[in-house]
Motif scaffolding. Structure first.
Motif, short mmCIF file in Angstrom:
data_model
loop_
_atom_site.label_atom_id
_atom_site.label_comp_id
_atom_site.label_asym_id
_atom_site.label_seq_id
_atom_site.Cartn_x
_atom_site.Cartn_y
_atom_site.Cartn_z
N THR A 265 0.84 -1.20 0.00
CA THR A 265 0.00 0.00 0.00
C THR A 265 0.88 1.25 0.00
O THR A 265 0.62 2.19 -0.75
CB THR A 265 -0.95 0.00 1.22
N GLU A 266 1.92 1.26 0.83
CA GLU A 266 2.83 2.40 0.87
C GLU A 266 3.53 2.58 -0.47
O GLU A 266 3.71 3.70 -0.95
CB GLU A 266 3.87 2.22 1.99
N GLU A 267 3.92 1.46 -1.09
CA GLU A 267 4.59 1.52 -2.39
C GLU A 267 3.64 2.09 -3.45
O GLU A 267 4.03 2.89 -4.29
CB GLU A 267 5.08 0.13 -2.79
N LEU A 268 2.36 1.66 -3.40
CA LEU A 268 1.37 2.19 -4.34
C LEU A 268 1.17 3.69 -4.14
O LEU A 268 1.10 4.46 -5.11
CB LEU A 268 0.02 1.47 -4.17
N LYS A 269 1.10 4.12 -2.89
CA LYS A 269 0.93 5.55 -2.60
C LYS A 269 2.13 6.34 -3.12
O LYS A 269 1.97 7.42 -3.70
CB LYS A 269 0.76 5.77 -1.10
N LYS A 270 3.32 5.81 -2.91
CA LYS A 270 4.54 6.47 -3.37
C LYS A 270 4.53 6.60 -4.90
O LYS A 270 4.84 7.65 -5.43
CB LYS A 270 5.75 5.66 -2.92
N GLN A 271 4.14 5.52 -5.58
CA GLN A 271 4.09 5.53 -7.04
C GLN A 271 3.06 6.54 -7.53
O GLN A 271 3.31 7.28 -8.48
CB GLN A 271 3.78 4.14 -7.58
N GLN A 272 1.89 6.58 -6.88
CA GLN A 272 0.85 7.53 -7.28
C GLN A 272 1.33 8.98 -7.10
O GLN A 272 1.08 9.83 -7.95
CB GLN A 272 -0.42 7.30 -6.49
N LEU A 273 2.03 9.24 -6.00
CA LEU A 273 2.56 10.58 -5.75
C LEU A 273 3.57 10.96 -6.82
O LEU A 273 3.53 12.08 -7.35
CB LEU A 273 3.20 10.64 -4.36
N GLU A 274 4.45 10.03 -7.18
CA GLU A 274 5.43 10.29 -8.23
C GLU A 274 4.73 10.55 -9.56
O GLU A 274 5.13 11.45 -10.31
CB GLU A 274 6.40 9.12 -8.37
N ASP A 275 3.69 9.78 -9.85
CA ASP A 275 2.93 9.97 -11.09
C ASP A 275 2.25 11.34 -11.11
O ASP A 275 2.24 12.02 -12.14
CB ASP A 275 1.88 8.87 -11.28
N GLU A 276 1.68 11.75 -9.98
CA GLU A 276 1.03 13.05 -9.89
C GLU A 276 2.04 14.18 -10.09
O GLU A 276 1.77 15.15 -10.80
CB GLU A 276 0.33 13.21 -8.54
N GLU A 277 3.22 14.04 -9.46
CA GLU A 277 4.25 15.06 -9.60
C GLU A 277 4.72 15.15 -11.06
O GLU A 277 4.94 16.25 -11.58
CB GLU A 277 5.43 14.76 -8.68
N ALA A 278 4.87 14.00 -11.69
CA ALA A 278 5.29 13.98 -13.09
C ALA A 278 4.23 14.64 -13.97
O ALA A 278 4.56 15.38 -14.89
CB ALA A 278 5.55 12.54 -13.56
N GLY A 279 2.96 14.41 -13.67
CA GLY A 279 1.86 15.03 -14.42
C GLY A 279 1.84 16.54 -14.24
O GLY A 279 1.61 17.29 -15.17
N GLU A 280 2.10 16.99 -13.00
CA GLU A 280 2.12 18.43 -12.72
C GLU A 280 3.28 19.10 -13.46
O GLU A 280 3.15 20.22 -13.95
CB GLU A 280 2.24 18.69 -11.22
N GLN A 281 4.44 18.41 -13.53
CA GLN A 281 5.60 18.97 -14.21
C GLN A 281 5.34 19.08 -15.72
O GLN A 281 5.78 20.02 -16.37
CB GLN A 281 6.84 18.12 -13.95
N GLN A 282 4.61 18.11 -16.26
CA GLN A 282 4.30 18.14 -17.69
C GLN A 282 3.33 19.29 -18.02
O GLN A 282 3.38 19.87 -19.07
CB GLN A 282 3.72 16.81 -18.16
N GLU A 283 2.41 19.57 -17.09
CA GLU A 283 1.43 20.63 -17.30
C GLU A 283 2.09 22.01 -17.23
O GLU A 283 1.62 22.95 -17.85
CB GLU A 283 0.32 20.55 -16.24
N ALA A 284 3.16 22.10 -16.44
CA ALA A 284 3.82 23.41 -16.24
C ALA A 284 4.69 23.82 -17.41
O ALA A 284 4.87 23.43 -18.41
CB ALA A 284 4.69 23.37 -15.00
#
Length: 136
Positions: free
Chosen positions: A117-136
């Motif tokens: 569960t922690e690993e999934l949360k970490k991966q989701q956070l990384e994915d969200e950060e990557a998505g935010e960087q692409q939008e910027a």
């Protein structure tokens, strides 16, 4: 929590409910000697108050498993643990050892599930950060 996190949490809860095994409850039952002995007595009675064959042991332990909401004991498992002409005190001891071992295994699974569960949360956070960087 995001919708994806809620879906993952809900899926884990549904699996736990389907399996019906609660390591915390099993641990509490094992710690209350009077309750556990009472449950073992029901298993002993289910086997006809005598354990002369592996099938008798499987019947007795499966009754204990039903009472503790843990998986039924298979004949193969019972054959591995079988002791000819098992007495009631020996049955108590064998049951305690078996269900303590099962509880440890379930705790390990719980720990493993927590790490996933922690690993999934970490991966989701990384994915969200990557998505935010692409939008910027």
């Amino acid at each position: 929590m995001t919708a994806e996190e809620l879906d993952a949490e809900e899926a884990i809860a549904q699996i736990d409910e389907l399996l019906g095994t609660n390591p915390k409850k099993l641990r509490e039952t094992l710690q209350d000697r009077g309750v556990f002995v009472s449950i073992c007595d029901k298993g002993w009675e289910a086997a006809g108050k005598a354990i002369r064959h592996a099938e008798d042991l499987a019947t007795a332990l499966t009754e204990v498993a039903l009472q503790t909401k843990t998986p039924a004991v298979t004949l193969e498992e019972a054959e591995e643990m079988f002791i000819p002409d098992l007495t009631l005190p020996e049955f108590y001891h064998l049951s305690r050892e078996y269900f303590t071992s099962l509880c440890s295994s379930l705790d390990y699974d719980d720990d493993w599930q927590g790490m996933l569960t922690e690993e999934l949360k970490k991966q989701q956070l990384e994915d969200e950060e990557a998505g935010e960087q692409q939008e910027a």
